[in-house]
Enzyme design. Structure first.
Site, PDB file in Angstrom:
ATOM      1  N   ASN A   7       0.837  -1.162   0.032  1.00 34.28           N
ATOM      2  CA  ASN A   7      -0.066  -0.208  -0.011  1.00 34.28           C
ATOM      3  C   ASN A   7       0.967   1.155  -0.110  1.00 34.28           C
ATOM      4  OD1 ASN A   7      -1.670   2.059   0.562  1.00 34.28           O
ATOM      5  ND2 ASN A   7      -2.731   1.177   2.209  1.00 34.28           N
ATOM      6  N   ARG A  91      -2.638  -2.111  -3.421  1.00 36.58           N
ATOM      7  CA  ARG A  91      -3.809  -1.351  -3.152  1.00 36.58           C
ATOM      8  C   ARG A  91      -3.723  -0.155  -4.229  1.00 36.58           C
ATOM      9  NH1 ARG A  91      -4.932   3.135   1.162  1.00 36.58           N
ATOM     10  NH2 ARG A  91      -7.102   3.627   0.659  1.00 36.58           N
ATOM     11  N   HIS A 180     -12.556   3.153   0.007  1.00 33.40           N
ATOM     12  CA  HIS A 180     -12.605   2.248   0.806  1.00 33.40           C
ATOM     13  C   HIS A 180     -13.428   0.987   0.367  1.00 33.40           C
ATOM     14  CE1 HIS A 180     -12.203   5.497   4.179  1.00 33.40           C
ATOM     15  NE2 HIS A 180     -10.976   4.985   3.931  1.00 33.40           N
ATOM     16  N   ARG A 241     -10.331  16.153   7.216  1.00 31.87           N
ATOM     17  CA  ARG A 241     -11.393  16.539   6.003  1.00 31.87           C
ATOM     18  C   ARG A 241     -12.718  16.970   6.454  1.00 31.87           C
ATOM     19  NH1 ARG A 241     -10.333  11.180   2.842  1.00 31.87           N
ATOM     20  NH2 ARG A 241      -8.262  10.751   3.475  1.00 31.87           N
ATOM     21  N   ASN A 335     -12.262   0.466  17.424  1.00 26.19           N
ATOM     22  CA  ASN A 335     -11.723   0.697  18.988  1.00 26.19           C
ATOM     23  C   ASN A 335     -12.433   1.677  19.847  1.00 26.19           C
ATOM     24  OD1 ASN A 335      -9.260  -1.113  18.628  1.00 26.19           O
ATOM     25  ND2 ASN A 335      -8.788   0.377  16.906  1.00 26.19           N
ATOM     26  N   GLU A 382      -7.962  -5.211   4.780  1.00 25.47           N
ATOM     27  CA  GLU A 382      -7.927  -4.823   3.222  1.00 25.47           C
ATOM     28  C   GLU A 382      -6.868  -5.780   2.717  1.00 25.47           C
ATOM     29  OE1 GLU A 382      -8.288  -1.026   4.924  1.00 25.47           O
ATOM     30  OE2 GLU A 382      -9.189  -0.209   3.062  1.00 25.47           O
TER      31      GLU A 382
END
Ligand code: ADP
Length: 401
Positions: A7, A91, A180, A241, A335, A382
């Site tokens: 990635n 990825r 995602h 963001r 979490n 992933e």
């Protein structure tokens, strides 16, 4: 098959070396601060052994050489020779409208990836650099690309078109792509498995809450809508963001503050979201600590973060005409009991009832026995999806030959 999953970000490379037969990582790690004076490689092996290397790692090719070096090393390694790496899976953030599935990387694919840079100027260039570096270092190893956008390519036009002149979609490919996808697809399939049901008969909302956050409405196994859009800026509030906002306000701010296009982009991508509102941190752990100390702006940021998830959950249930499961994943989703608790508060009307004890205990099923709709906490993986897709493609080619 043993697959190296990469990635590649602008200044980091995360990697995992996965045995797809065992569905287990033999080694994993990350190279950070690539291009800076003291880059760091942190490597850990399946048996808990680990090592940190600090050095000058000027580009992605050198970083990958370092990774191979440590994977081959006598004391910390997991392979005897480079030939033990049977395939490499990357990825890749943006597959545009062309790539609706994972694919073997060929020269033609590279050409399209280059063309897609315009759509993902921050993400696709480092992905491409990683692919080129592997091609040089491991010239005979097949490489596959697994796209963040692919899972969302079956969205209907009513979800992916924006309310702007249609010609702009045709001319500049301006539409909702969603991101995602690998994570949403993985946890939705896991949820179906856990519920003992066929994903083709389920309406699932998944919330991937990490540094970037997005939700997806997955009906009968297909993503019919998702919160991220043309870029990963739309939708939920994120670490740095803004997520959804009135498009006019950015024009207004640019005028008022005299910002350039670039500066406006930086404002929305890097200085907004949790950090922008709270002024404390983009990290949910630090934000929650600040909320507990009574910081009002941290509380606003936390509330907005959870409120948006709630709103999209309701709207996606409406979009799908029902809801069979709600899934939390990503660093925050997996979490933060606080976030899960706040998102699920007062949602009994929709059939969701969280079990606080299970929520605090980080169970996988965190709804009460009476909850009509199961609420699940599923760690995403992933890298495993990338490895499995890669091995499937490479096996098929072997059979074809
Ligand atoms: P990325 O999107 O970069 O892969 P992650 O999925 O690892 O990121 O998510 C990072 C986010 O997860 C950060 O906001 C971090 O604070 C949050 N996080 C990690 N552990 C916890 C925790 N125990 N409680 C709350 N938030 C957490």
């Amino acid at each position: 098959m043993k697959v190296l999953v990469l990635n590649c970000g602008s200044s980091s490379i995360k990697y995992q070396f996965i045995d797809t037969n065992e569905k287990a990582a033999l080694a994993k790690g990350v190279v950070e601060r690539i291009g800076m004076s003291s880059a760091v490689l942190s490597h850990s092996r399946y048996d808990g052994d680990g090592i940190k290397i600090v050095g000058e790692i000027l580009d992605h090719a050198i970083a990958i050489e370092y990774v191979l070096g440590v994977m081959l090393s006598k004391n910390h390694g997991v392979i005897d020779s480079k030939e033990d790496i049977e395939a490499v899976g990357h990825r890749v953030v943006h597959g545009g409208e062309t790539f609706t599935d994972s694919i073997l990387i060929t020269d033609e694919v590279m050409q399209v990836l280059q063309e897609n840079i315009e759509l993902a100027p921050l993400h696709n260039p480092p992905n491409i650099k990683g692919i080129q570096a592997v091609k040089r270092i491991l010239p005979n190893v097949p490489q596959c690309a697994v796209f963040d956008t692919a899972f969302h390519t079956k969205m209907p036009a009513k979800s992916f078109l924006y309310g702007i002149p249609f010609e702009l979609y045709k001319k500049h490919k301006i539409r909702r792509y969603g991101f995602h996808g690998t994570s949403h697809s993985y946890v939705a399939n896991k949820a179906a498995e856990m519920l003992g049901k066929n994903i083709n008969e389920l309406k699932i909302v998944t919330a991937h809450l990490g540094n970037g956050c997005s939700m997806a409405a997955i009906k009968n196994g297909i993503s019919i809508d998702t919160t991220m859009g043309f870029t990963p800026l739309e939708g939920l509030l994120m670490g740095t963001r803004s997520g959804d906002l009135d498009p006019s306000l950015i024009l207004y701010i640019m005028g008022k503050e005299g910002l350039s296009l670039n500066e406006a982009g930086t404002l929305l991508n890097k200085h907004s979201g949790l950090i922008g509102i709270s002024g404390v941190s983009s990290d949910m752990r630090e934000l929650i600590a600040s909320v507990k100390e009574g910081n009002k702006r941290a509380q606003y940021a936390f509330d907005i973060f959870c409120y948006r998830i709630k709103k999209y959950l309701g709207s996606y249930a409406a979009a799908m005409g029902g809801l069979d499961a709600f899934v939390f994943t990503g660093g925050i989703g997996e979490n933060s009991a606080e976030v899960r608790s706040e998102v699920c508060r007062d949602m009994e009307f929709l059939g969701l009832q969280i079990d606080e004890e299970k929520n605090q205990a980080k169970a996988e099923m965190i709804s009460t026995g009476n909850s009509k709709i199961p609420i699940l906490r599923i760690p995403t993986n992933e890298e495993l999806v990338i490895a499995m897709d890669t091995s499937k493609i490479v096996e098929e080619i072997k059979v074809g030959n």
